[in-house]
Design a protein around this motif. Sequence first.
Motif, PDB file in Angstrom:
ATOM      1  N   VAL A   1     -17.068 -86.184  49.785  1.00 38.68           N
ATOM      2  CA  VAL A   1     -17.318 -85.449  48.545  1.00 38.68           C
ATOM      3  C   VAL A   1     -18.789 -85.578  48.191  1.00 38.68           C
ATOM      4  O   VAL A   1     -19.333 -86.685  48.170  1.00 38.68           O
ATOM      5  N   LEU A   2     -19.447 -84.454  47.902  1.00 38.79           N
ATOM      6  CA  LEU A   2     -20.865 -84.454  47.559  1.00 38.79           C
ATOM      7  C   LEU A   2     -21.025 -84.716  46.072  1.00 38.79           C
ATOM      8  O   LEU A   2     -20.383 -84.055  45.247  1.00 38.79           O
ATOM      9  N   LEU A   3     -21.877 -85.689  45.722  1.00 40.39           N
ATOM     10  CA  LEU A   3     -22.040 -86.112  44.338  1.00 40.39           C
ATOM     11  C   LEU A   3     -23.428 -85.761  43.823  1.00 40.39           C
ATOM     12  O   LEU A   3     -24.399 -85.675  44.591  1.00 40.39           O
ATOM     13  N   ALA A   4     -23.507 -85.596  42.514  1.00 40.68           N
ATOM     14  CA  ALA A   4     -24.780 -85.386  41.824  1.00 40.68           C
ATOM     15  C   ALA A   4     -24.605 -85.815  40.384  1.00 40.68           C
ATOM     16  O   ALA A   4     -23.518 -85.684  39.815  1.00 40.68           O
ATOM     17  N   SER A   5     -25.672 -86.330  39.808  1.00 38.16           N
ATOM     18  CA  SER A   5     -25.683 -86.696  38.399  1.00 38.16           C
ATOM     19  C   SER A   5     -26.787 -85.900  37.725  1.00 38.16           C
ATOM     20  O   SER A   5     -27.972 -86.215  37.864  1.00 38.16           O
ATOM     21  N   GLU A   6     -26.415 -84.831  37.027  1.00 33.51           N
ATOM     22  CA  GLU A   6     -27.388 -83.916  36.431  1.00 33.51           C
ATOM     23  C   GLU A   6     -26.754 -83.219  35.242  1.00 33.51           C
ATOM     24  O   GLU A   6     -25.544 -82.982  35.198  1.00 33.51           O
ATOM     25  N   THR A   7     -27.608 -82.882  34.258  1.00 28.38           N
ATOM     26  CA  THR A   7     -27.127 -82.204  33.061  1.00 28.38           C
ATOM     27  C   THR A   7     -27.810 -80.859  32.825  1.00 28.38           C
ATOM     28  O   THR A   7     -27.360 -80.114  31.952  1.00 28.38           O
ATOM     29  N   ASN A   8     -28.861 -80.534  33.548  1.00 24.95           N
ATOM     30  CA  ASN A   8     -29.549 -79.262  33.365  1.00 24.95           C
ATOM     31  C   ASN A   8     -28.859 -78.177  34.171  1.00 24.95           C
ATOM     32  O   ASN A   8     -28.657 -78.325  35.380  1.00 24.95           O
ATOM     33  N   VAL A   9     -28.479 -77.099  33.515  1.00 20.50           N
ATOM     34  CA  VAL A   9     -27.703 -76.049  34.169  1.00 20.50           C
ATOM     35  C   VAL A   9     -28.520 -75.370  35.261  1.00 20.50           C
ATOM     36  O   VAL A   9     -27.999 -75.078  36.351  1.00 20.50           O
ATOM     37  N   GLU A  10     -29.799 -75.110  35.003  1.00 16.64           N
ATOM     38  CA  GLU A  10     -30.623 -74.427  36.001  1.00 16.64           C
ATOM     39  C   GLU A  10     -30.755 -75.263  37.272  1.00 16.64           C
ATOM     40  O   GLU A  10     -30.694 -74.729  38.392  1.00 16.64           O
ATOM     41  N   ILE A  11     -30.906 -76.569  37.111  1.00 14.16           N
ATOM     42  CA  ILE A  11     -31.008 -77.439  38.290  1.00 14.16           C
ATOM     43  C   ILE A  11     -29.681 -77.486  39.036  1.00 14.16           C
ATOM     44  O   ILE A  11     -29.639 -77.471  40.275  1.00 14.16           O
ATOM     45  N   ILE A  12     -28.573 -77.527  38.308  1.00 11.99           N
ATOM     46  CA  ILE A  12     -27.255 -77.553  38.950  1.00 11.99           C
ATOM     47  C   ILE A  12     -27.022 -76.275  39.750  1.00 11.99           C
ATOM     48  O   ILE A  12     -26.569 -76.314  40.908  1.00 11.99           O
ATOM     49  N   LEU A  13     -27.337 -75.119  39.168  1.00  7.30           N
ATOM     50  CA  LEU A  13     -27.131 -73.856  39.872  1.00  7.30           C
ATOM     51  C   LEU A  13     -28.035 -73.741  41.091  1.00  7.30           C
ATOM     52  O   LEU A  13     -27.614 -73.255  42.149  1.00  7.30           O
ATOM     53  N   ALA A  14     -29.288 -74.195  40.974  1.00  3.29           N
ATOM     54  CA  ALA A  14     -30.193 -74.165  42.128  1.00  3.29           C
ATOM     55  C   ALA A  14     -29.682 -75.066  43.245  1.00  3.29           C
ATOM     56  O   ALA A  14     -29.790 -74.727  44.434  1.00  3.29           O
ATOM     57  N   THR A  15     -29.115 -76.203  42.877  1.00  2.00           N
ATOM     58  CA  THR A  15     -28.563 -77.114  43.892  1.00  2.00           C
ATOM     59  C   THR A  15     -27.357 -76.508  44.580  1.00  2.00           C
ATOM     60  O   THR A  15     -27.193 -76.617  45.805  1.00  2.00           O
TER      61      THR A  15
END
Length: 462
Positions: free
Chosen positions: A146-160
């Motif tokens: 499972v790929l994990l990430a800890s982020e709260t900015n929507v633009e960064i999440i969508l780019a990822t």
Amino acid sequence: MARAKTTYVCQACGAVTPRWQGRCESCGEWNTIVEEIVDSGVGAGPKSAVAGGRPVALVPLAGETETAARVTSGIKELDRVTGGGFVMGSALLVGGDPGIGKSTLLLQAAAALAEGGRRVVYVSGEEAVAQVRLRAQRLGLGDRDVLLASETNVEIILATLQNGPAPDLVIIDSIQTLWTDRVDSAPGTVTQVRTSAQALTRFAKKSGAAVVLVGHVTKDGQIAGPRVVEHMVDAVLYFEGDASHTFRILRGVKNRYGATDEIGVFEMSTLGLREVDNPSALFLDQRDRDAAGSAVFAGMEGTRPVLCEIQALVAPSPLGTPRRAVVGWETSRLSMVLAVLETRCGVRIGANDIYLNVAGGLKINEPAADLAVAAALISSLTGSPLPADAVYFGEISLAGGVRPVVHAPLRLREAGKLGFKSAVTGRLASSDQGGDLAITEYSELAALIGQIAAGGKKQAAE
């Protein structure tokens, strides 16, 4: 430079007011109105009108349809509530009390999908990656891909998410922690939640990935934020439970691709949430068979028949205003049943303290429980236990009649499967008859009350 336009938005219901005030006139909450800037983002009006516009091709209603592609998680109870699995390109909203097990269930679903070769991305805005890994190791899922990430900015999440192969499932935990550059307000506000949910829903439709959003709930049990978020997504699931019980109930209240009011039952254990294949046996476990005031209700949750115990206690009240305590049922519905018993059946019960409980923490919403509640109340009032091998279901009318309910064959079949010998209900259609159960039909509630009271007198005489 033009001055930014501001408005006042209620953080509980999303209502907009022209000025600040202490109490929201829409939902009645106090100190929930916050000033927000609306010169950008979803909250803003149109910048300019485009003359003409681009026409859209119209198609006839009749035509070929494609079955929505689904990806099954392998967790049968979760797949039941979602209608057979996650629909690709859909957005789901999962709400529940803190600590109820939302993140645990979704992490287990993510691990099950990853084990099946699916690409799953788990984005946490509340926990660090190390914390998610610790929870996965505790559940025995630390080796899943499972790929994990800890982020709260929507633009960064969508780019990822757009950088690399398209994921099959994206889990966002939680929507209240996200923020976007398009809106100048704090995370968790109505405008931020609405804009973030809209951006992620748009990503799901364009990419074909299933997106699951975790939402906080208010003190009333509703998902926090504007109700428009529930209209944006394709399915809304509520995770219910009680801290005093080990099991949890996942209930679907909205589903564009399946039945609503479907439930999945889980039991909390040291290794996470375990599926419960037979919820009726769980709800009826350790019930008091010989105690007065106990009735077994044959109910329906979506397409699943569920049997549960309804407990009633009627005691003399030392107060001028008797107590009414209800757990798992509607208080207004209990008031209606009591009024029918007083007015139509001549039962003097209103001056007593009345306690009603649905054993196991299950919440019942259908009116078919009226007959079981009335039987439990009369049983407690007269001190006569009901037959331990009987189930009750039927709707009570204001005239004192007992009306039949839908899905009677499913209720009777489930009761017979669990070893019950008889059923008490309203008048059934000829097509609903059958099975090995002895069915007793009543058209008037007074007849049932008379039989229960007669049984109590007979027992007292013996």
